[in-house]
Structures are given as C-alpha cells and as structure tokens.
Write an enzyme that holds these catalytic residues in place. Structure first.
Site, PDB file in Angstrom:
ATOM      1  N   LEU A 197       0.846  -1.197   0.000  1.00 20.88           N
ATOM      2  CA  LEU A 197       0.000   0.000   0.000  1.00 20.88           C
ATOM      3  C   LEU A 197       0.880   1.246   0.000  1.00 20.88           C
ATOM      4  CD1 LEU A 197      -2.547  -0.878   2.860  1.00 20.88           C
ATOM      5  CD2 LEU A 197      -2.850  -1.235   0.391  1.00 20.88           C
ATOM      6  N   LYS A 198       0.534   2.207  -0.839  1.00 21.82           N
ATOM      7  CA  LYS A 198       1.228   3.493  -0.801  1.00 21.82           C
ATOM      8  C   LYS A 198       0.684   4.301   0.373  1.00 21.82           C
ATOM      9  CE  LYS A 198       3.696   2.987  -4.601  1.00 21.82           C
ATOM     10  NZ  LYS A 198       5.158   3.031  -4.638  1.00 21.82           N
ATOM     11  N   ASP A 223       4.529   1.476   1.511  1.00 24.67           N
ATOM     12  CA  ASP A 223       5.598   2.176   0.803  1.00 24.67           C
ATOM     13  C   ASP A 223       5.298   3.668   0.830  1.00 24.67           C
ATOM     14  OD1 ASP A 223       7.553   3.097  -0.843  1.00 24.67           O
ATOM     15  OD2 ASP A 223       6.837   2.101  -2.666  1.00 24.67           O
ATOM     16  N   ASN A 225       7.531   6.112  -0.262  1.00 19.40           N
ATOM     17  CA  ASN A 225       8.284   6.871  -1.277  1.00 19.40           C
ATOM     18  C   ASN A 225       8.993   8.100  -0.679  1.00 19.40           C
ATOM     19  OD1 ASN A 225       5.678   5.720  -3.019  1.00 19.40           O
ATOM     20  ND2 ASN A 225       7.626   5.490  -4.055  1.00 19.40           N
ATOM     21  N   GLU A 254       8.413   0.634   3.733  1.00 15.85           N
ATOM     22  CA  GLU A 254       9.411   0.939   2.702  1.00 15.85           C
ATOM     23  C   GLU A 254       9.639   2.441   2.557  1.00 15.85           C
ATOM     24  OE1 GLU A 254       8.555  -1.165  -0.916  1.00 15.85           O
ATOM     25  OE2 GLU A 254       9.412   0.431  -2.130  1.00 15.85           O
ATOM     26  N   ASP A 279      14.239   1.830  -1.008  1.00 19.42           N
ATOM     27  CA  ASP A 279      13.992   1.742  -2.446  1.00 19.42           C
ATOM     28  C   ASP A 279      14.731   2.907  -3.130  1.00 19.42           C
ATOM     29  OD1 ASP A 279      12.989   1.879  -5.000  1.00 19.42           O
ATOM     30  OD2 ASP A 279      10.879   1.883  -4.451  1.00 19.42           O
ATOM     31  N   LYS A 303      15.602  -1.968  -7.925  1.00 19.81           N
ATOM     32  CA  LYS A 303      15.092  -1.639  -9.266  1.00 19.81           C
ATOM     33  C   LYS A 303      16.264  -1.720 -10.246  1.00 19.81           C
ATOM     34  CE  LYS A 303      10.932   0.399  -7.899  1.00 19.81           C
ATOM     35  NZ  LYS A 303      10.532   1.611  -7.193  1.00 19.81           N
TER      36      LYS A 303
HETATM   37 MG    MG Z   1       9.025   1.966  -3.387  1.00 19.77          MG
END
Ligand code: MG
Length: 413
Positions: A197-198, A223, A225, A254, A279, A303
C-alpha cells in the site's frame, strides 16, 4: 539519421536463424548493425496515486539493438517526471541519444564491428543516475540479442532453477481518499501473493488499519516513497507517526524518509519493530552495500533500471543475500522486456536456504497498461511462470507497435 543513410531494417520477431552452421556464435561475435530508439505513447489503465502524485501516462522509450545475427529489445525505466531516485525520461533519452548509443557504436568499432558483450555495457558509461538508466536500457537490448542468437533463455544464463515466482501488487492512494475505494482496490488484487500500500503523512495508520481489519491474513507492506522527510523535521516525527503500524502485522515499511539518509533510516529502524525497506535510497550497487553495512534496511526493494541493468542487479542481490537481508524486485510500470528481466531476477532473490523469494512487482503489464507492443506471460494464480524461450522473455508484436509509436531514431553503426 543522416540524409541518404540506409533505413533501419524491418522488425524481426523471435529467434533469428543463424546464417550457416559454419560459425559457432560463441566464437564469432555478432556485428552491430545499428541502434533504434523508439518513443511509445503508452497509457495506464487507471491513474496510480503515490505520495509523489498520480501517474496517468506512461510514455516509454524502447531501444532496439540490431546485429547481423539477431536483434534485441530493451526498455527505459525512467518515468516522465523525475523522482528523488531517478532522472526523468527526457534526461535519460537525451543521454542515450547523445552519449550512450554513440559509445556502444564506438565500442563496436574498436572491436572490429563486434557488439560489446552485454555484461560489459554497464562499464561503457559513467556512474550518474542518467548513465545508469541509459546503461540498463542498452544492456537489456544487447542481452536480448545475445540470448536470442545463442538460443538461451535469460533464466538459464543467470543460473535460475525456479520455474515460477510469486507476484505482488501495488495499491496506490485513492484519488478520492475514501476507505471504500481503498478496500475495493485491495479486493481487486486478491490474486496477489502480497499487497504493497502506498502511504504518506495523513494517509497511513487509519487506511492500513482498515485494510488489515478487512484482510487479516493478507501479506501486507507499505511504501511511503520518502514522504516522511527527515527524521528530525519539526512536528510529530516519522517514528511517532509510524509507530502504530508496528501492531498491524506488516512485513515492511518501505522508504519512509527522503533518500538517501542511510543514517536516518538506521536510527528509525532501531525505533520500530517492523523491518524498514529502502527503495529510492538504493541508487547503485555500492549504495546497497553501504545501506547493509549501516544497518539502514531490513528489506531491499531493488530496481534494476536504477542500478544500471541486469548484471549490476545480480551483484546487488548477491550483497543482500550475503548479508541475510531479504530483497525483492520493484517495478517502474515496465511494458515488457524490463518486466520479464525483473521476473527472472526476482527468482534470484530467493533466500540462500531455499524457498520462495519475496514477491516482486512483476505482474503482467496488461494489468496496468492500456496497450503494449510486447508479449508477456499470463499469471497463474499469484505466480508467474518464468519465460523459457530464448531472449529476455518478452517478444515484440510489430503490428501492435505501429499504433503506439510517437517517433523513432535509427543510428547505423
Ligand atoms: Mg518503493
């Protein structure tokens, strides 16, 4: 393309037959014919909301490397807008056009016309973010051509023995910020082996608690960000805001803090029980090693596009495995080849003692792109069968390509 230059060769699909049995491919390297950059106008099926805004379009830069024996496709992971970890697509496209493609061609000239081996492509450029994204794009295409030519699937090349991997899903912040929309979105990805889930300040504890109440057995990550800024910012700090998440059975929080801030993440990790993931902070294999050394992460979201390609990602996965830190492969709304490579890399993230890796963001592009010119295997429940055909594992459909091309640029070697 210079005036009077020959046009690019027509697209070839699948494995290219060797011209004769006289040349074992391992002995005679393929000759580079040229490189084509192809800009595609792709659209997402639905907007995806993150703390950095909503993504609606997915303009994509694909690259085609043509050799005298096979051709391969790669795709650029950069998105239209830059993020703290990645340059924007225009910056990477310019770098490919002006620096990376000429260097690949120059490298071939110094080799008597032979295309550089894929494993060396990352070393042709520098170490800035645009260098890494460009190298990842070109390396993917060179590797695809190399594998098609030798009749090898990517998994076999990388020593992967698994035949399938578990697949995770990402659920963004609903545009109307309603719990009903969030729960509906989670239900829609009921096939997934885990859901990420963001979150952001103001959209964190309450929505995650609602999802956990509705789906008590769901493997759940969040996450941010980097949306929680720095650890020492004024007001209630990240640790206080995020502490209630410790009771919701999450496998990972995250990138809570703005990247890179390895020291801040290490301090925050000591104050929370849930493992912290990184990340956007992981911009190079070296940064992955530093994060492991500082105890800044308990989980790595890798990534490959950001790390410089398939081979740097293999190196980073190895560092995580040696440190006993689980890793999973994250996505950048790839259209085909990039996601196929990520699926194979995802299998390499399996723990040393065996068993499944953490689910990666490797669901088929058809789930989030309105159209793509590349093929991709279908899901089988929450798993994806790894490609077994020669190449990266995603083929071009030339007919589908035509309606999606915005422009193209061919450079003969
Ligand atoms: Mg991420």
């Amino acid at each position: 393309m210079a005036l009077g230059a020959p046009p690019p060769p027509a697209y070839r699909v699948g494995v290219v037959e060797r011209r004769s049995g006289a040349e074992p491919p391992e002995v005679a390297p393929a000759t580079l014919v040229g490189v084509e950059l192809v800009w595609l106008d792709l659209r997402l099926r639905a907007p995806v909301g993150t703390s950095a805004g909503a993504h609606l379009q997915r303009p994509l830069l694909a690259v085609r490397v043509v050799t005298d024996q096979a051709e391969g496709w790669g795709e650029c992971g950069a998105l239209p807008a830059a993020t703290p970890g990645d340059p924007d697509l225009d910056v990477v496209a310019r770098h490919l056009q002006q620096v990376a493609v000429p260097r690949l061609i120059q490298a071939a000239r110094t080799r008597g016309g032979a295309v550089a081996p894929a494993a060396l492509v990352s070393h042709l450029g520098g170490t800035r973010p645009a260098d890494r994204h460009a190298a990842a794009t070109l390396q993917m295409a060179v590797l695809d051509a190399e594998l098609r030519r030798s009749g090898t699937p990517l998994g076999a090349r990388l020593g992967v023995t698994a035949t399938s991997v578990p697949v995770g899903a990402v659920v963004g912040i609903p545009r109307d910020r309603s719990m009903a929309a969030l729960l509906h979105a989670v239900e829609d990805v009921g096939w997934a082996a885990r859901v990420r889930l963001k979150i952001e300040p103001g959209w964190d504890v309450e929505p995650v608690r609602a999802v956990r109440a509705a789906f008590p057995d769901l493997a759940l990550q969040v996450d941010a960000n980097g949306a929680y800024g720095r650890l020492a910012d004024g007001g209630p700090g990240a640790a206080e805001r995020l502490a209630p998440l410790d009771d919701l059975g999450l496998t990972c929080i995250e990138q809570p803090l703005a990247p890179p801030d390895l020291a801040g993440h290490a301090e925050l990790a000591a104050r929370l029980r849930t493992p912290l993931g990184l990340d956007e902070s992981l911009t190079s294999p070296r940064r992955v090693r530093d994060a492991l050394r500082y105890g800044a992460m308990g989980v790595a979201c890798l990534k490959p596009a950001r790390l410089g390609g398939v081979f740097p990602a293999v190196g980073a996965l190895g560092h995580c495995r040696e440190a006993g830190v689980p890793a999973f492969v994250g996505g950048l709304f790839e259209a085909g080849p990039g996601r196929a490579a990520n699926a194979v890399l995802s299998a390499l993230a399996a723990p040393a003692e065996g068993g499944d890796p953490w689910p990666g963001d490797v669901a088929p592009p058809a789930g989030y792109l309105a159209a793509t010119p590349f093929t991709f295997p279908a899901l089988q429940g929450c798993r994806l069968a790894l490609p077994t055909t020669p190449g990266i594992g995603s083929d071009l459909d030339p007919a589908a390509l035509e309606g999606l091309v915005a422009r193209r640029r061919w450079t003969a070697a």
